[in-house]
Design a protein around this motif. Sequence first.
Motif, PDB file in Angstrom:
ATOM      1  N   ALA A 164       0.830  -1.207   0.000  1.00  0.00           N
ATOM      2  CA  ALA A 164       0.000   0.000   0.000  1.00  0.00           C
ATOM      3  C   ALA A 164       0.865   1.259   0.000  1.00  0.00           C
ATOM      4  O   ALA A 164       0.533   2.250  -0.666  1.00  0.00           O
ATOM      5  N   GLU A 165       1.960   1.234   0.740  1.00  0.00           N
ATOM      6  CA  GLU A 165       2.878   2.381   0.752  1.00  0.00           C
ATOM      7  C   GLU A 165       3.435   2.640  -0.646  1.00  0.00           C
ATOM      8  O   GLU A 165       3.466   3.788  -1.111  1.00  0.00           O
ATOM      9  N   LYS A 166       3.844   1.585  -1.309  1.00  0.00           N
ATOM     10  CA  LYS A 166       4.413   1.736  -2.652  1.00  0.00           C
ATOM     11  C   LYS A 166       3.364   2.220  -3.641  1.00  0.00           C
ATOM     12  O   LYS A 166       3.646   3.050  -4.517  1.00  0.00           O
ATOM     13  N   ALA A 167       2.125   1.719  -3.491  1.00  0.00           N
ATOM     14  CA  ALA A 167       1.044   2.084  -4.413  1.00  0.00           C
ATOM     15  C   ALA A 167       0.394   3.411  -4.044  1.00  0.00           C
ATOM     16  O   ALA A 167      -0.388   3.950  -4.824  1.00  0.00           O
ATOM     17  N   LYS A 168       0.701   3.913  -2.820  1.00  0.00           N
ATOM     18  CA  LYS A 168       0.081   5.138  -2.292  1.00  0.00           C
ATOM     19  C   LYS A 168      -1.447   4.986  -2.175  1.00  0.00           C
ATOM     20  O   LYS A 168      -2.214   5.877  -2.547  1.00  0.00           O
ATOM     21  N   VAL A 169      -1.846   3.852  -1.628  1.00  0.00           N
ATOM     22  CA  VAL A 169      -3.254   3.555  -1.350  1.00  0.00           C
ATOM     23  C   VAL A 169      -3.441   3.484   0.162  1.00  0.00           C
ATOM     24  O   VAL A 169      -2.745   2.721   0.842  1.00  0.00           O
ATOM     25  N   LYS A 170      -4.357   4.278   0.683  1.00  0.00           N
ATOM     26  CA  LYS A 170      -4.616   4.293   2.120  1.00  0.00           C
ATOM     27  C   LYS A 170      -5.535   3.140   2.502  1.00  0.00           C
ATOM     28  O   LYS A 170      -6.606   2.953   1.914  1.00  0.00           O
ATOM     29  N   SER A 205       2.338   2.985   9.744  1.00  0.00           N
ATOM     30  CA  SER A 205       2.555   3.529   8.408  1.00  0.00           C
ATOM     31  C   SER A 205       1.596   4.681   8.192  1.00  0.00           C
ATOM     32  O   SER A 205       0.461   4.675   8.710  1.00  0.00           O
ATOM     33  N   ALA A 206       2.021   5.639   7.389  1.00  0.00           N
ATOM     34  CA  ALA A 206       1.126   6.732   7.008  1.00  0.00           C
ATOM     35  C   ALA A 206      -0.050   6.230   6.180  1.00  0.00           C
ATOM     36  O   ALA A 206      -1.052   6.930   6.040  1.00  0.00           O
ATOM     37  N   TYR A 207       0.046   5.008   5.647  1.00  0.00           N
ATOM     38  CA  TYR A 207      -1.014   4.448   4.810  1.00  0.00           C
ATOM     39  C   TYR A 207      -1.864   3.419   5.549  1.00  0.00           C
ATOM     40  O   TYR A 207      -2.727   2.786   4.941  1.00  0.00           O
ATOM     41  N   ASN A 208      -1.640   3.261   6.851  1.00  0.00           N
ATOM     42  CA  ASN A 208      -2.394   2.296   7.642  1.00  0.00           C
ATOM     43  C   ASN A 208      -3.269   3.056   8.629  1.00  0.00           C
ATOM     44  O   ASN A 208      -2.785   3.594   9.626  1.00  0.00           O
ATOM     45  N   ASP A 235      -3.657  11.696  11.944  1.00  0.00           N
ATOM     46  CA  ASP A 235      -3.941  11.624  10.514  1.00  0.00           C
ATOM     47  C   ASP A 235      -4.190  10.180  10.093  1.00  0.00           C
ATOM     48  O   ASP A 235      -3.688   9.699   9.065  1.00  0.00           O
ATOM     49  N   LYS A 236      -5.028   9.490  10.872  1.00  0.00           N
ATOM     50  CA  LYS A 236      -5.336   8.082  10.613  1.00  0.00           C
ATOM     51  C   LYS A 236      -6.791   7.856  10.217  1.00  0.00           C
ATOM     52  O   LYS A 236      -7.216   6.718  10.060  1.00  0.00           O
ATOM     53  N   MET A 237      -7.555   8.920  10.080  1.00  0.00           N
ATOM     54  CA  MET A 237      -8.967   8.829   9.729  1.00  0.00           C
ATOM     55  C   MET A 237      -9.077   9.050   8.223  1.00  0.00           C
ATOM     56  O   MET A 237      -9.037  10.170   7.731  1.00  0.00           O
ATOM     57  N   PHE A 238      -9.210   7.951   7.464  1.00  0.00           N
ATOM     58  CA  PHE A 238      -9.161   8.018   6.009  1.00  0.00           C
ATOM     59  C   PHE A 238     -10.542   8.063   5.355  1.00  0.00           C
ATOM     60  O   PHE A 238     -10.668   8.447   4.190  1.00  0.00           O
ATOM     61  N   PHE A 239     -11.574   7.645   6.085  1.00  0.00           N
ATOM     62  CA  PHE A 239     -12.907   7.490   5.503  1.00  0.00           C
ATOM     63  C   PHE A 239     -13.909   7.478   6.649  1.00  0.00           C
ATOM     64  O   PHE A 239     -13.580   7.021   7.753  1.00  0.00           O
TER      65      PHE A 239
END
Length: 334
Positions: A164-170, A205-208, A235-239
């Motif tokens: 996910a980090e590499k793909a930049k997907v949260k 992770s910033a993406y987790n 900054d962990k609330m993505f949705f």
Amino acid sequence: MQLAEFFSSQPARLWLLAKQLGIEYAVGGLPWEEKQEKPWDLMPLIRMKQRFADSGLTLNVIESMPPSNEIKLGTAGRDAEIEVFQQFITNMGAAGIPVLCYNFMAQFNWFRTSTTTRTRGGALVSSYDHSLMKDAPLTEAGLISEDQLWENLQYFMERIVPVAEKAKVKLALHPDDPPITPIRGISRILTSAAALQQAIDLVPSAYNGITLCQGTLATAGEHIPSVIRHFARQDKMFFVHFRDVKGTPEKFEETFHDDGQTDMLEAMQTYYEVGFNGPARPDHVPTMEGEDNANPGYELLGRLYGIGYIRGLMEAAAAARLSNEAKTSVNISG
């Protein structure tokens, strides 16, 4: 806040109605109708995103996932499922879809004992009564402990988060619904804000991060504004699933957005206070007069009501924030 709605992957009446209501953002499932390819392959995802774009909607969340029960149970096929999941995340990134809402509920997803509970004006909602499950037999998976699920979740995250980090997907992890354990011998581990925190701390992770499902966490007895502040600070609330309930984990029912136990205006004001600018959608709406309840929680009229109610709260919260900023500016200059 990016007010969104969950849509089918092919154009339908709700696509047009949502645009008429001012919706610009889409949450989609997987395009299962793509018969010649897997729905998590790159081109089905790109074509689905373009269908939304051609209708004036930006697809910014996928709320679905490839088969993953063996991942959750830790059974023999989990590595094969993880490999598919890794490719799915990679393809989401390549297609420019930035958020995945996923869950770690083994054996069955969100679960209710009734989809015909009467609420205001005779509308139908789903509900859960744990006492009805006391004599329910085990599933074919047998007894699954909390320790097993935590181990399996860590195994999964260690292999998915770097992708996910590499793909930049949260990765937006949804809490377990209902937030009670066990059900038919299957433990549930993501039953509180503290458990969600523990989960995303397994592989920092910033993406987790999380999907903040207000209804599930309100059922668990959480104070929603406090939960919003807690995860926003990191900054962990993505949705966000913006919905409400009445009751406790042992016995609760869904409600109209304005008829539950949460102060929804306070919640919305808190999203504006913390500067949340991610996607949010109504969820689990009542079935209203004239609807057949063929799709409990997702019939049309309740969705339209929810969108209008949320938009009104957004305007009120934005106005209050501007007023407070103006007062602060006057006090400082004075």
